[in-house]
Scaffold this motif. Sequence first.
Motif, PDB file in Angstrom:
ATOM      1  N   ILE A  96       0.815  -1.210   0.000  1.00  0.00           N
ATOM      2  CA  ILE A  96       0.000   0.000   0.000  1.00  0.00           C
ATOM      3  C   ILE A  96       0.851   1.264   0.000  1.00  0.00           C
ATOM      4  O   ILE A  96       0.614   2.187  -0.778  1.00  0.00           O
ATOM      5  N   VAL A  97       1.837   1.337   0.872  1.00  0.00           N
ATOM      6  CA  VAL A  97       2.622   2.568   1.014  1.00  0.00           C
ATOM      7  C   VAL A  97       3.730   2.653  -0.028  1.00  0.00           C
ATOM      8  O   VAL A  97       3.958   3.702  -0.638  1.00  0.00           O
ATOM      9  N   LEU A  98       4.436   1.538  -0.260  1.00  0.00           N
ATOM     10  CA  LEU A  98       5.542   1.539  -1.214  1.00  0.00           C
ATOM     11  C   LEU A  98       5.116   1.150  -2.626  1.00  0.00           C
ATOM     12  O   LEU A  98       5.924   1.195  -3.553  1.00  0.00           O
ATOM     13  N   SER A  99       3.853   0.746  -2.778  1.00  0.00           N
ATOM     14  CA  SER A  99       3.305   0.340  -4.089  1.00  0.00           C
ATOM     15  C   SER A  99       4.127  -0.765  -4.737  1.00  0.00           C
ATOM     16  O   SER A  99       4.273  -0.826  -5.959  1.00  0.00           O
ATOM     17  N   ASP A 100       4.670  -1.646  -3.898  1.00  0.00           N
ATOM     18  CA  ASP A 100       5.451  -2.782  -4.390  1.00  0.00           C
ATOM     19  C   ASP A 100       4.524  -3.981  -4.508  1.00  0.00           C
ATOM     20  O   ASP A 100       4.246  -4.674  -3.534  1.00  0.00           O
ATOM     21  N   LEU A 101       4.054  -4.214  -5.726  1.00  0.00           N
ATOM     22  CA  LEU A 101       3.086  -5.285  -5.973  1.00  0.00           C
ATOM     23  C   LEU A 101       3.668  -6.398  -6.832  1.00  0.00           C
ATOM     24  O   LEU A 101       2.932  -7.162  -7.452  1.00  0.00           O
ATOM     25  N   GLU A 102       4.987  -6.495  -6.849  1.00  0.00           N
ATOM     26  CA  GLU A 102       5.636  -7.493  -7.682  1.00  0.00           C
ATOM     27  C   GLU A 102       5.148  -8.900  -7.354  1.00  0.00           C
ATOM     28  O   GLU A 102       4.977  -9.743  -8.238  1.00  0.00           O
ATOM     29  N   TRP A 103       4.906  -9.138  -6.055  1.00  0.00           N
ATOM     30  CA  TRP A 103       4.492 -10.474  -5.632  1.00  0.00           C
ATOM     31  C   TRP A 103       3.070 -10.825  -6.071  1.00  0.00           C
ATOM     32  O   TRP A 103       2.643 -11.967  -5.941  1.00  0.00           O
ATOM     33  N   THR A 104       2.334  -9.851  -6.624  1.00  0.00           N
ATOM     34  CA  THR A 104       0.955 -10.114  -7.068  1.00  0.00           C
ATOM     35  C   THR A 104       0.859 -10.264  -8.583  1.00  0.00           C
ATOM     36  O   THR A 104      -0.242 -10.417  -9.113  1.00  0.00           O
ATOM     37  N   ARG A 105       1.990 -10.235  -9.296  1.00  0.00           N
ATOM     38  CA  ARG A 105       1.948 -10.148 -10.748  1.00  0.00           C
ATOM     39  C   ARG A 105       1.489 -11.421 -11.446  1.00  0.00           C
ATOM     40  O   ARG A 105       1.124 -11.401 -12.623  1.00  0.00           O
ATOM     41  N   SER A 106       1.509 -12.539 -10.750  1.00  0.00           N
ATOM     42  CA  SER A 106       1.009 -13.779 -11.341  1.00  0.00           C
ATOM     43  C   SER A 106       0.346 -14.604 -10.249  1.00  0.00           C
ATOM     44  O   SER A 106       0.633 -14.425  -9.060  1.00  0.00           O
ATOM     45  N   LEU A 107      -0.524 -15.505 -10.664  1.00  0.00           N
ATOM     46  CA  LEU A 107      -1.212 -16.340  -9.688  1.00  0.00           C
ATOM     47  C   LEU A 107      -0.221 -17.221  -8.939  1.00  0.00           C
ATOM     48  O   LEU A 107      -0.350 -17.419  -7.722  1.00  0.00           O
ATOM     49  N   ASP A 108       0.787 -17.730  -9.628  1.00  0.00           N
ATOM     50  CA  ASP A 108       1.795 -18.567  -8.968  1.00  0.00           C
ATOM     51  C   ASP A 108       2.501 -17.794  -7.862  1.00  0.00           C
ATOM     52  O   ASP A 108       2.737 -18.327  -6.776  1.00  0.00           O
ATOM     53  N   LYS A 109       2.866 -16.543  -8.121  1.00  0.00           N
ATOM     54  CA  LYS A 109       3.520 -15.724  -7.106  1.00  0.00           C
ATOM     55  C   LYS A 109       2.591 -15.455  -5.932  1.00  0.00           C
ATOM     56  O   LYS A 109       3.007 -15.470  -4.772  1.00  0.00           O
TER      57      LYS A 109
END
Length: 210
Positions: free
Chosen positions: A178-191
């Motif tokens: 939310i604060v850092l907008s780091d959503l890399e871990w949400t980029r695929s269902l496997d992740k």
Amino acid sequence: MAVALTLCDRSEEMVRAWQRYFPLDLGVRIVKGNILTLPVEALAVPANSFGYTDGGIDLTISREIFDWRLQERLRAVIDRQYAGELLVGQALVMATGSDRFRYVVVAPTMRVPGDVSATINAYLAMRGILLAVEAHNQSAQFGHERIRSIAVPGLATGVGKMPPERSAFQMYTAYRSIVLSDLEWTRSLDKQVEYDRKMREIGAARTGDS
């Protein structure tokens, strides 16, 4: 989100776990002590979905800030605005009318009291807190209505029995998202599946959980 965040808990283990996950350069203040002594504008209140605040930190806040009326006011808001149940992952901002803390941000860490140690409820609650504060500040008509500082205790670690290591990791994951907008871990269902597993299991070896 230009809001000063303080993480505060009486547990030394909780404090050490936060220190492992929240880098110093983020500016997040980590304090061991009584959350009610902090000079902040808002307090996060862990609760259950039905607004009962008769245990843990929420009981203390009810007594100290609301003269025991937190549960009555909270349940009325939940009945009126959320059809009787504030879901885990949601949060609401309530004005206190107090000079000490202007707002509380109520976020369920469990639907009903019980063991939530194997869930991602600390992540969901922290995410809900951050989003609720952000929405409140965006809708504030005047600058003095904005929340500029908030203190958050360890989430789901009391009645919920979540190990501090797991709670801290989940809280940091929400902060990253939310604060850092780091959503890399949400980029695929496997992740997403892998990270969900990690959030549920981290800290097991350290604490002896299964």
